[in-house]
Design a protein around this motif. Structure first.
Motif, PDB file in Angstrom:
ATOM      1  N   PHE A 259       0.838  -1.199   0.000  1.00 56.63           N
ATOM      2  CA  PHE A 259       0.000   0.000   0.000  1.00 56.63           C
ATOM      3  C   PHE A 259       0.868   1.242   0.000  1.00 56.63           C
ATOM      4  O   PHE A 259       1.746   1.398   0.855  1.00 56.63           O
ATOM      5  N   LEU A 260       0.639   2.146  -0.936  1.00 56.80           N
ATOM      6  CA  LEU A 260       1.364   3.413  -1.011  1.00 56.80           C
ATOM      7  C   LEU A 260       0.375   4.535  -0.731  1.00 56.80           C
ATOM      8  O   LEU A 260      -0.555   4.758  -1.509  1.00 56.80           O
ATOM      9  N   GLN A 261       0.584   5.231   0.380  1.00 55.49           N
ATOM     10  CA  GLN A 261      -0.335   6.292   0.776  1.00 55.49           C
ATOM     11  C   GLN A 261       0.268   7.655   0.469  1.00 55.49           C
ATOM     12  O   GLN A 261       1.382   7.957   0.873  1.00 55.49           O
ATOM     13  N   SER A 262      -0.502   8.485  -0.263  1.00 51.57           N
ATOM     14  CA  SER A 262      -0.072   9.850  -0.585  1.00 51.57           C
ATOM     15  C   SER A 262       1.344   9.861  -1.157  1.00 51.57           C
ATOM     16  O   SER A 262       2.266  10.459  -0.605  1.00 51.57           O
ATOM     17  N   PHE A 263       1.515   9.206  -2.290  1.00 49.73           N
ATOM     18  CA  PHE A 263       2.870   9.104  -2.848  1.00 49.73           C
ATOM     19  C   PHE A 263       3.421  10.458  -3.281  1.00 49.73           C
ATOM     20  O   PHE A 263       4.620  10.609  -3.503  1.00 49.73           O
ATOM     21  N   LYS A 264       2.555  11.497  -3.349  1.00 53.45           N
ATOM     22  CA  LYS A 264       3.066  12.823  -3.694  1.00 53.45           C
ATOM     23  C   LYS A 264       4.003  13.351  -2.610  1.00 53.45           C
ATOM     24  O   LYS A 264       4.767  14.289  -2.857  1.00 53.45           O
ATOM     25  N   SER A 265       3.952  12.739  -1.400  1.00 56.48           N
ATOM     26  CA  SER A 265       4.815  13.200  -0.322  1.00 56.48           C
ATOM     27  C   SER A 265       6.291  12.951  -0.609  1.00 56.48           C
ATOM     28  O   SER A 265       7.155  13.559   0.037  1.00 56.48           O
ATOM     29  N   ILE A 266       6.596  12.083  -1.568  1.00 54.79           N
ATOM     30  CA  ILE A 266       8.004  11.831  -1.902  1.00 54.79           C
ATOM     31  C   ILE A 266       8.382  12.500  -3.222  1.00 54.79           C
ATOM     32  O   ILE A 266       9.482  12.285  -3.731  1.00 54.79           O
ATOM     33  N   ALA A 267       7.506  13.338  -3.764  1.00 56.50           N
ATOM     34  CA  ALA A 267       7.785  13.981  -5.058  1.00 56.50           C
ATOM     35  C   ALA A 267       9.063  14.797  -5.024  1.00 56.50           C
ATOM     36  O   ALA A 267       9.852  14.785  -5.977  1.00 56.50           O
ATOM     37  N   GLY A 268       9.300  15.518  -3.934  1.00 56.10           N
ATOM     38  CA  GLY A 268      10.484  16.365  -3.846  1.00 56.10           C
ATOM     39  C   GLY A 268      11.620  15.756  -3.060  1.00 56.10           C
ATOM     40  O   GLY A 268      12.575  16.458  -2.714  1.00 56.10           O
ATOM     41  N   ASN A 269      11.550  14.459  -2.788  1.00 57.91           N
ATOM     42  CA  ASN A 269      12.576  13.791  -1.994  1.00 57.91           C
ATOM     43  C   ASN A 269      13.678  13.240  -2.897  1.00 57.91           C
ATOM     44  O   ASN A 269      13.470  12.270  -3.628  1.00 57.91           O
ATOM     45  N   PRO A 270      14.884  13.824  -2.857  1.00 58.48           N
ATOM     46  CA  PRO A 270      15.968  13.356  -3.733  1.00 58.48           C
ATOM     47  C   PRO A 270      16.478  11.970  -3.370  1.00 58.48           C
ATOM     48  O   PRO A 270      17.151  11.324  -4.177  1.00 58.48           O
TER      49      PRO A 270
ATOM     50  N   PHE B  57      14.568   9.416  -2.812  1.00 59.15           N
ATOM     51  CA  PHE B  57      13.697   8.418  -3.432  1.00 59.15           C
ATOM     52  C   PHE B  57      14.054   8.271  -4.909  1.00 59.15           C
ATOM     53  O   PHE B  57      14.121   9.253  -5.650  1.00 59.15           O
ATOM     54  N   GLU B  58      14.285   7.039  -5.317  1.00 56.21           N
ATOM     55  CA  GLU B  58      14.546   6.757  -6.728  1.00 56.21           C
ATOM     56  C   GLU B  58      13.442   5.906  -7.327  1.00 56.21           C
ATOM     57  O   GLU B  58      12.965   6.177  -8.430  1.00 56.21           O
ATOM     58  N   SER B  59      13.042   4.866  -6.608  1.00 58.77           N
ATOM     59  CA  SER B  59      11.979   4.003  -7.100  1.00 58.77           C
ATOM     60  C   SER B  59      11.424   3.182  -5.948  1.00 58.77           C
ATOM     61  O   SER B  59      12.072   3.022  -4.916  1.00 58.77           O
TER      62      SER B  59
ATOM     63  N   ARG C 238      10.597  -2.471 -10.040  1.00 56.66           N
ATOM     64  CA  ARG C 238      10.900  -1.148  -9.512  1.00 56.66           C
ATOM     65  C   ARG C 238      10.184  -0.100 -10.358  1.00 56.66           C
ATOM     66  O   ARG C 238      10.316  -0.079 -11.587  1.00 56.66           O
ATOM     67  N   LEU C 239       9.456   0.787  -9.685  1.00 54.36           N
ATOM     68  CA  LEU C 239       8.681   1.816 -10.373  1.00 54.36           C
ATOM     69  C   LEU C 239       9.121   3.196  -9.901  1.00 54.36           C
ATOM     70  O   LEU C 239       9.188   3.475  -8.703  1.00 54.36           O
ATOM     71  N   ARG C 240       9.427   4.074 -10.866  1.00 52.12           N
ATOM     72  CA  ARG C 240       9.774   5.454 -10.538  1.00 52.12           C
ATOM     73  C   ARG C 240       8.514   6.247 -10.187  1.00 52.12           C
ATOM     74  O   ARG C 240       7.394   5.797 -10.421  1.00 52.12           O
ATOM     75  N   PHE C 241       8.713   7.464  -9.676  1.00 46.62           N
ATOM     76  CA  PHE C 241       7.582   8.302  -9.271  1.00 46.62           C
ATOM     77  C   PHE C 241       6.606   8.502 -10.421  1.00 46.62           C
ATOM     78  O   PHE C 241       5.394   8.364 -10.265  1.00 46.62           O
TER      79      PHE C 241
ATOM     80  N   ASP D  38      12.946  19.165  -2.677  1.00 50.57           N
ATOM     81  CA  ASP D  38      13.513  19.825  -3.853  1.00 50.57           C
ATOM     82  C   ASP D  38      12.371  20.122  -4.835  1.00 50.57           C
ATOM     83  O   ASP D  38      11.896  19.218  -5.528  1.00 50.57           O
ATOM     84  N   PRO D  39      11.908  21.386  -4.922  1.00 48.94           N
ATOM     85  CA  PRO D  39      10.784  21.700  -5.801  1.00 48.94           C
ATOM     86  C   PRO D  39      11.097  21.521  -7.276  1.00 48.94           C
ATOM     87  O   PRO D  39      10.204  21.236  -8.072  1.00 48.94           O
ATOM     88  N   VAL D  40      12.368  21.698  -7.660  1.00 53.30           N
ATOM     89  CA  VAL D  40      12.741  21.498  -9.064  1.00 53.30           C
ATOM     90  C   VAL D  40      12.610  20.027  -9.437  1.00 53.30           C
ATOM     91  O   VAL D  40      12.087  19.670 -10.509  1.00 53.30           O
ATOM     92  N   LEU D  41      13.069  19.153  -8.539  1.00 54.58           N
ATOM     93  CA  LEU D  41      12.940  17.720  -8.772  1.00 54.58           C
ATOM     94  C   LEU D  41      11.469  17.317  -8.807  1.00 54.58           C
ATOM     95  O   LEU D  41      11.059  16.520  -9.671  1.00 54.58           O
ATOM     96  N   ALA D  42      10.680  17.848  -7.884  1.00 61.09           N
ATOM     97  CA  ALA D  42       9.249  17.529  -7.861  1.00 61.09           C
ATOM     98  C   ALA D  42       8.585  17.933  -9.166  1.00 61.09           C
ATOM     99  O   ALA D  42       7.784  17.179  -9.738  1.00 61.09           O
ATOM    100  N   ARG D  43       8.929  19.111  -9.672  1.00 63.07           N
ATOM    101  CA  ARG D  43       8.360  19.584 -10.935  1.00 63.07           C
ATOM    102  C   ARG D  43       8.748  18.658 -12.088  1.00 63.07           C
ATOM    103  O   ARG D  43       7.902  18.310 -12.933  1.00 63.07           O
ATOM    104  N   ALA D  44      10.002  18.238 -12.119  1.00 61.75           N
ATOM    105  CA  ALA D  44      10.457  17.346 -13.190  1.00 61.75           C
ATOM    106  C   ALA D  44       9.711  16.015 -13.134  1.00 61.75           C
ATOM    107  O   ALA D  44       9.329  15.458 -14.175  1.00 61.75           O
ATOM    108  N   ARG D  45       9.492  15.508 -11.935  1.00 62.02           N
ATOM    109  CA  ARG D  45       8.780  14.237 -11.799  1.00 62.02           C
ATOM    110  C   ARG D  45       7.321  14.370 -12.231  1.00 62.02           C
ATOM    111  O   ARG D  45       6.765  13.492 -12.890  1.00 62.02           O
ATOM    112  N   TYR D  46       6.690  15.471 -11.852  1.00 66.76           N
ATOM    113  CA  TYR D  46       5.300  15.670 -12.265  1.00 66.76           C
ATOM    114  C   TYR D  46       5.198  15.877 -13.771  1.00 66.76           C
ATOM    115  O   TYR D  46       4.251  15.409 -14.411  1.00 66.76           O
ATOM    116  N   ASP D  47       6.168  16.591 -14.348  1.00 69.67           N
ATOM    117  CA  ASP D  47       6.166  16.757 -15.810  1.00 69.67           C
ATOM    118  C   ASP D  47       6.216  15.404 -16.499  1.00 69.67           C
ATOM    119  O   ASP D  47       5.491  15.150 -17.477  1.00 69.67           O
TER     120      ASP D  47
END
Length: 379
Positions: A22-33, A35-37, A44-47, A87-96
């Protein structure tokens, strides 16, 4: 490998926790450098891959297909992502990368700005508006200047700030101060001729109900059984074992949420939790709850001041304060704003839908680009 999302995922997890991840609120790791997968049953699944699975289920449960989506999509994002140094830049790249599969223009907007836009539709006079959005993981604040209806550029964002403290943290404060002592935290056990504290590691996973399922393994339960035999409060350890063996984490947090909501309208509430091998009843005073979250409220207040500073404004220059999100109903949260702005300037309503409603209205605004989070704001 099967997968599900949203409330349907919770249902499947509760029905078959040992065969699930179970993965709860996976957006919480969006800006975590760090976290890789995520490792899911050998894969293994990336964000962005996790996000694309979520989007596919979102479309499916909504009865839509990719072709049904509009050419322009507005996505709400927190002012500050959760984590110690997100890291907001990393989070943005992952969401893109996540949204790239949709093949649409994506416009990111701070979530409280969405609520501000919706609230502005109620106003007929020019005003300076502060929106405070209390979500599950973050508390976000935005300041907007609103002009009279009909002006070409009616709403102008002035400043924002956010912090990773909100409803989930308030839930944990109840867990930590009320429930965990009833499960053995703070008690002792005998080791030869010494009395030692119950190891804190046994309580670490109680911060997230979904992690409790991972404690239901032979080694942990065996350790707890030995601990119970030597504990000075064996009944408390037995209650902890019952929560783990019965996979009652979700139900336990539901009971905590009920108490928190009750304390928003009453000065005291009854915490009651029952399950196989466990029965807990305890009265909770609102004063106690407010003391438990006092340090959190202090940090929230400093973040609110930061938003005003970025907008170059003082509290007396704010005409309206709109509180939204479930935790905005907590009296101590409201008092924080009453002390700064006065009761007459504070408004509430549609606490759980105001952001989505405002973002929907914003999508039709010809000046949408004025609201979009710019790349230079990410650093």
């Amino acid at each position: 490998m099967g997968h599900e999302a949203g409330p349907w995922a919770i249902t499947e997890f509760l029905d078959f926790p040992q065969g699930s991840r179970f993965l709860q609120s996976f957006k919480s790791i969006a800006g975590n450098p760090l976290f890789e997968s995520a490792s899911l049953f050998g894969k293994r699944l990336r964000f962005e891959e996790l996000g694309q699975i979520f989007l596919a289920h979102l479309l499916s449960h909504g009865g839509a297909v990719l072709a049904d989506l509009p050419e322009k999509i507005v996505v709400g994002r927190p002012v500050r992502f959760v984590g110690v140094r997100p890291d907001p830049v990393l989070a943005r790249a992952r969401y893109d990368a996540m949204f790239a599969a949709l093949g649409r223009e994506i416009n990111y907007v701070y979530e409280p700005m969405g609520a501000a836009y919706g609230f502005a539709s109620r106003l007929s006079d020019p005003a300076t508006l502060l929106v405070a959005d209390f979500g599950g993981g973050t508390s976000d604040f935005s300041v907007v200047r609103v002009e009279v209806p009909g002006v070409a550029k009616r709403c102008v964002p002035l400043g924002s700030a956010g912090i990773g403290i909100a409803g989930d943290m308030f839930d944990f404060r109840i867990m930590d101060h009320l429930v965990l002592p009833l499960l053995g935290k703070g008690s002792t056990y005998r080791s030869f001729d010494k009395l030692l504290d119950i190891p804190g590691g046994f309580f670490a996973d109680f911060g997230d109900w979904s992690r409790l399922a991972l404690m239901r393994n032979r080694r942990t339960l065996s350790e707890l059984a030995r601990l119970q035999r030597n504990a000075t409060q064996p009944a408390a350890i037995q209650r902890m074992i019952a929560v783990i063996e019965g996979e009652l984490g979700h139900a336990l947090y539901e009971a905590i949420g009920q108490v928190k909501r009750a304390l928003s309208s009453e000065t005291h509430a009854q915490f009651a939790f029952y399950g196989p091998g466990i029965s807990i009843e305890s009265e909770v005073q609102r004063d106690d709850f407010e003391r438990w979250i006092e340090s959190d409220l202090e940090r929230i207040a400093k973040t609110l001041d930061a938003a005003l500073t970025k907008a170059s404004l003082t509290p007396d220059m704010i005409d309206h304060v709109f509180l939204t999100g479930g935790s905005s109903l907590i009296p101590a949260v409201r008092k924080l704003f009453e002390r700064r702005f006065g009761e007459s300037r504070i408004a509430q309503g549609n606490e759980l839908t105001s952001i989505a409603h405002g973002l929907g209205l914003m999508a039709a605004d010809p000046d949408l680009k004025d609201w979009v989070v710019r790349e230079d704001e990410l650093t």
